[in-house]
Design a protein around this motif. Sequence first.
Motif, short mmCIF file in Angstrom:
data_model
loop_
_atom_site.label_atom_id
_atom_site.label_comp_id
_atom_site.label_asym_id
_atom_site.label_seq_id
_atom_site.Cartn_x
_atom_site.Cartn_y
_atom_site.Cartn_z
N ASN A 198 -24.31 -20.95 26.60
CA ASN A 198 -23.81 -20.99 27.97
C ASN A 198 -23.75 -19.59 28.59
N ALA A 199 -23.48 -18.59 27.77
CA ALA A 199 -23.46 -17.22 28.28
C ALA A 199 -24.85 -16.81 28.75
N GLU A 222 -18.64 -26.49 29.64
CA GLU A 222 -18.68 -25.67 28.43
C GLU A 222 -19.04 -26.49 27.19
N ASN A 263 -23.49 -18.48 22.36
CA ASN A 263 -24.24 -17.66 23.33
C ASN A 263 -25.06 -18.49 24.30
N GLU A 303 -31.65 -19.33 25.60
CA GLU A 303 -31.42 -18.07 24.87
C GLU A 303 -32.72 -17.32 24.64
N ARG A 332 -26.06 -15.72 32.59
CA ARG A 332 -26.72 -14.46 32.90
C ARG A 332 -28.06 -14.67 33.61
N ALA A 376 -21.44 -14.75 21.42
CA ALA A 376 -21.71 -14.81 22.86
C ALA A 376 -21.68 -13.42 23.47
N LYS A 377 -22.69 -13.11 24.26
CA LYS A 377 -22.69 -11.85 25.00
C LYS A 377 -21.82 -12.00 26.25
N ALA A 378 -21.55 -10.90 26.91
CA ALA A 378 -20.67 -10.92 28.09
C ALA A 378 -21.30 -11.72 29.22
N ARG A 379 -20.46 -12.38 29.97
CA ARG A 379 -20.93 -13.11 31.15
C ARG A 379 -20.72 -12.27 32.40
#
Length: 405
Positions: free
Chosen positions: A186-187, A174, A184, A398, A191, A158-161
């Motif tokens: 939900n992240a 979630e 990733n 994504e 974004r 997962a990338k940063a939110r």
Amino acid sequence: MQTTLSPEARQLPRAAEAERILRSCVHCGFCNATCPTYQLLGDELDGPRGRIYLIKQVLEGAPATAQTQQHLDRCLSCRNCETTCPSGVDYHHLLDIGRAVVDAAVPRPLGQQWLRRGLRALSANAQLFKALINSGARLHPLLPQALQDKLPRQVPPAKARPAMSHPRRVLLLEGCVQPGLSPNTNAAAARVLDRLGISVQAVSAAGCCGAVDYHLNAQEAGLQRARRNIDAWWPYLEQGAEAIIQTASGCGAFIKDYQHLLAHDPVYGPRARRVSALARDLVEVLRDEPVEQLGAHSQQRLAFHCPCTLQHGQKLGGAVEALLQRVGFNLTTVPDSHLCCGSAGTYSLTQPTLARQLRDDKLRALESDQPELIVTANIGCQTHLDSAGRTPVRHWIEVLEAALP
């Protein structure tokens, strides 16, 4: 059809509902034409009309048998028959009622009992599930082939939110298995929504939606999860959160059903109605936003698999496809796009042979126009289709987020 419930069946909490649904069926058989299991097996009792008749017999006093249970178990709960039915038969609620009655009368073999308990315990515990997925990835070459097939080929981190910075706020479920299988997703949703001026708030106290328990016939356990989620979300809804978003269409379909399943609960009934009214699949939010302004650009040819819970459960067939085309994606043609892929929650584990046949049929349709990538809107479909090791399968959000500048 004419129906006379037995005295015992009339004592059931949902007796009136069952009788109403049975009477609405005119036994026309249109449903069989779009039923995946009837198409595979050719058995009247493995189609909706036959299953309705089996439930009718049991509710009228005929003994439930292991064979009755097997025919009901083979149903995917895809609800394709509901989309086809000219009489509007509420099949999935009748199936829930029938399965509960049959399971109460017919004890399952010990192996089935343990499998179902294990699936319920594991899938609803997001942290345990994620830990086992990570361990399984490291031990993948040593596992039996059957277990290897159930693990994702890769788990992108997962990338940063983004931080919450907008007046508009939504809640995000979630999920229970998605954080382990596709962390990733939900992240990426958070974004994209942030770019559109919508902040996402995760509510840690909200857990599994309850669908796994409910559809494995631990119905009260599923409803208890629903009540806990309502309690977790309620303060945020009172503070102005405008929607509860799901990126897994299976969860979304079940949350939208809270209002029906808890309708007679004097405490939770009114709150369940509000929660269901505010439940939104991610595409329902994005389709009303100026997504074109995000500047997405991609030359990939995508095939979209529309999950049954999105097209038949939530009646949102075509919504994701239209959104992806709005921002410039090239979508391929998918024959028989109304048919189930065979995932169906835990179906791929409880009915592996049928699930594999349906998966392979679906992949042939999805790959027929030679896409580079398959995208979908439900984690179960995503992992089930990807388990064949053919064309990669990802969640559509994504892919959309990756195409943004």
